[in-house]
Scaffold this motif. Structure first.
Motif, PDB file in Angstrom:
ATOM      1  N   THR A  92      14.716  -3.910   0.442  1.00 38.42           N
ATOM      2  CA  THR A  92      13.911  -4.024  -0.672  1.00 38.42           C
ATOM      3  C   THR A  92      12.646  -3.376  -0.697  1.00 38.42           C
ATOM      4  OG1 THR A  92      12.561  -5.909   0.302  1.00 38.42           O
ATOM      5  CG2 THR A  92      14.743  -6.619  -0.767  1.00 38.42           C
ATOM      6  N   HIS A 230      15.155  -6.505 -12.806  1.00 40.45           N
ATOM      7  CA  HIS A 230      14.231  -7.485 -11.918  1.00 40.45           C
ATOM      8  C   HIS A 230      13.960  -6.612 -10.659  1.00 40.45           C
ATOM      9  CE1 HIS A 230      13.996 -11.028  -8.783  1.00 40.45           C
ATOM     10  NE2 HIS A 230      12.738 -10.661  -9.267  1.00 40.45           N
ATOM     11  N   SER A 245      13.292  -2.157  -4.783  1.00 39.95           N
ATOM     12  CA  SER A 245      14.709  -2.325  -5.206  1.00 39.95           C
ATOM     13  C   SER A 245      14.618  -3.325  -6.301  1.00 39.95           C
ATOM     14  CB  SER A 245      15.322  -3.058  -4.056  1.00 39.95           C
ATOM     15  OG  SER A 245      15.617  -2.143  -2.992  1.00 39.95           O
ATOM     16  N   ARG A 247      17.236  -5.674  -9.506  1.00 37.33           N
ATOM     17  CA  ARG A 247      18.762  -6.161  -9.813  1.00 37.33           C
ATOM     18  C   ARG A 247      18.876  -6.082 -11.514  1.00 37.33           C
ATOM     19  NH1 ARG A 247      17.385 -10.803  -6.257  1.00 37.33           N
ATOM     20  NH2 ARG A 247      18.372 -10.322  -4.211  1.00 37.33           N
ATOM     21  N   LYS A 249      20.167  -8.230 -14.367  1.00 36.78           N
ATOM     22  CA  LYS A 249      20.658  -9.500 -14.585  1.00 36.78           C
ATOM     23  C   LYS A 249      22.113  -9.875 -14.434  1.00 36.78           C
ATOM     24  CE  LYS A 249      19.786 -13.524 -17.643  1.00 36.78           C
ATOM     25  NZ  LYS A 249      19.020 -13.937 -18.788  1.00 36.78           N
ATOM     26  N   LYS A 251      24.345  -9.073 -12.660  1.00 32.31           N
ATOM     27  CA  LYS A 251      25.005  -8.108 -11.986  1.00 32.31           C
ATOM     28  C   LYS A 251      24.776  -7.808 -10.638  1.00 32.31           C
ATOM     29  CE  LYS A 251      26.071  -5.631 -16.155  1.00 32.31           C
ATOM     30  NZ  LYS A 251      26.113  -4.383 -16.935  1.00 32.31           N
ATOM     31  N   THR A 252      25.038  -8.971  -9.645  1.00 28.50           N
ATOM     32  CA  THR A 252      24.344  -9.028  -8.241  1.00 28.50           C
ATOM     33  C   THR A 252      25.608  -9.093  -7.313  1.00 28.50           C
ATOM     34  OG1 THR A 252      24.179 -11.380  -8.324  1.00 28.50           O
ATOM     35  CG2 THR A 252      22.287  -9.952  -8.932  1.00 28.50           C
ATOM     36  N   THR A 257      27.066  -3.994  -8.181  1.00 30.25           N
ATOM     37  CA  THR A 257      25.977  -2.904  -7.559  1.00 30.25           C
ATOM     38  C   THR A 257      26.659  -1.738  -7.502  1.00 30.25           C
ATOM     39  OG1 THR A 257      26.259  -4.073  -5.632  1.00 30.25           O
ATOM     40  CG2 THR A 257      24.248  -4.895  -7.005  1.00 30.25           C
ATOM     41  N   ARG A 274      23.108   1.013  -2.867  1.00 33.31           N
ATOM     42  CA  ARG A 274      23.490  -0.502  -3.006  1.00 33.31           C
ATOM     43  C   ARG A 274      22.983  -1.203  -1.636  1.00 33.31           C
ATOM     44  NH1 ARG A 274      27.098  -3.699  -0.914  1.00 33.31           N
ATOM     45  NH2 ARG A 274      28.418  -2.005   0.071  1.00 33.31           N
ATOM     46  N   GLY A 281      21.515 -12.311  -3.637  1.00 39.80           N
ATOM     47  CA  GLY A 281      22.422 -11.351  -4.231  1.00 39.80           C
ATOM     48  C   GLY A 281      22.158  -9.956  -3.941  1.00 39.80           C
ATOM     49  N   GLU A 282      22.951  -9.160  -4.271  1.00 38.48           N
ATOM     50  CA  GLU A 282      22.814  -7.673  -3.768  1.00 38.48           C
ATOM     51  C   GLU A 282      21.964  -6.896  -4.575  1.00 38.48           C
ATOM     52  OE1 GLU A 282      26.213  -5.158  -3.182  1.00 38.48           O
ATOM     53  OE2 GLU A 282      26.862  -6.375  -1.430  1.00 38.48           O
ATOM     54  N   CYS A 283      21.367  -5.954  -4.075  1.00 40.23           N
ATOM     55  CA  CYS A 283      20.281  -5.328  -4.720  1.00 40.23           C
ATOM     56  C   CYS A 283      20.494  -3.831  -4.829  1.00 40.23           C
ATOM     57  CB  CYS A 283      18.826  -5.582  -4.579  1.00 40.23           C
ATOM     58  SG  CYS A 283      18.627  -4.917  -2.901  1.00 40.23           S
TER      59      CYS A 283
END
Length: 310
Positions: A92, A230, A245, A247, A249, A251-252, A257, A274, A281-283
């Motif tokens: 991040t 976000h 990083s 995200r 909304k 879609k994590t 991603t 990714r 959750g992923e970012c």
């Protein structure tokens, strides 16, 4: 200091070689720590017979919440002996208050192994000021040397706490070079290090940080109005450098991603990465270089606006 093939190798050597662990001990790492370093920490369960404990950095993240999290984990784990700590997260871009966390750990008898892979070159960094005894660094990221170069750091007086690497006998056990034995180093790449350091020092850390911070803020400020985007990295200037990083909304997941990264690359010619492993959750990571231009970031902003609207 001893040359390695990167911060990953340096951290793996320090973690695997740390020999002060006993079976009743606990080792700690966070969700933002680097994957390969997490694997090495997890391996200590089989190698040293210790308990491995992981925890999550809270979101949204503030300096106070980070310090509270580390304090709570250390207080709840009185048998902790070793803590993996990342200065600047590859996931991040979050910059941790290393000196304060290291002081917490030291007061409880916990040693810190610091991952400085991304921080050296982006941030002012004095290892003595951070007050950690063990650290891994890259030379090929923000310093500009060729890929495959880094180094490990062990504070004087702590060398005996890291095992000799693979039974090395080329160097004395009192020489840090005995802590890394990989055969023939890519000496052609290593010979470039002085030139890379000269360029790094000629530009200067303050100028690098100012440039990277400007580029980061440039795109972050221009997408801040998009409700579904976000930004994970705080705007606190002490908690970020150039990497941040985001995200989208809802879609994590990995498939989501990965699809966003592919669309940004293929449709808009914007390279992002990714990143998984976060508890929430992923970012997707955005990582400008010092030579990145504002028009290139405008393309990123336009791409995120289109992706968020779809």
């Amino acid at each position: 200091m001893a040359l390695t093939r990167g911060a990953t190798e340096a951290l793996q050597i320090l973690i695997a070689g740390y020999n002060r662990l006993r079976r009743a001990d606990v080792v700690l790492y966070a969700d933002l720590d680097y994957d390969s370093a997490q694997y090495a920490m997890a391996m200590l369960k089989a190698r040293r017979g210790v308990t491995v404990k992981s925890f999550a950095i809270p979101e949204p993240t503030t300096r106070a919440s980070v310090l509270d999290t580390y304090r709570k984990v250390l207080d709840e784990t009185p048998t902790a002996r070793l803590l993996l700590l990342t200065h600047l997260s590859h996931r991040t871009g979050l910059v941790l208050p290393v000196r304060d966390i290291a002081a917490m750990a030291r007061s409880r008898g916990v040693d810190v192994i610091l991952d400085a892979a991304h921080s050296w070159g982006q941030l002012p960094l004095d290892i003595a000021d951070l007050d950690v005894d063990f650290a891994g660094f890259n030379l090929h990221k923000w310093i500009g040397a060729p890929v495959g170069l880094g180094f490990l750091y062990i504070r004087k007086g702590r060398l005996a706490d890291i095992d000799v690497h693979m039974g090395d006998q080329d160097w004395s056990a009192h020489d840090i070079r005995s802590r890394i034995h990989t055969g023939t180093l890519n000496f052609a790449a290593a010979l470039t290090v002085p030139a890379a350091l000269d360029l790094h020092e000629a530009i200067g850390v303050p100028a690098k940080r100012a440039r990277l911070t400007h580029l980061r803020n440039y795109w972050v400020e221009r997408v801040a109005h998009i409700p579904s985007v976000h930004i994970l990295t705080p705007n606190d200037p002490l908690m970020h450098a150039g990497i941040s990083s985001f995200r989208i909304k809802d879609k994590t997941g990995q498939k989501d991603t990965a699809a966003i990264v592919a669309r940004l690359r293929d449709e808009f010619k914007v390279l992002t990465v990714r990143r998984g492993g976060l508890a929430a959750g992923e970012c997707i990571r955005v990582c400008p270089a010092i030579y990145t231009t504002e028009p290139e970031l405008d393309r990123l902003v336009a791409a995120l606006s289109a992706v968020a609207a779809s």
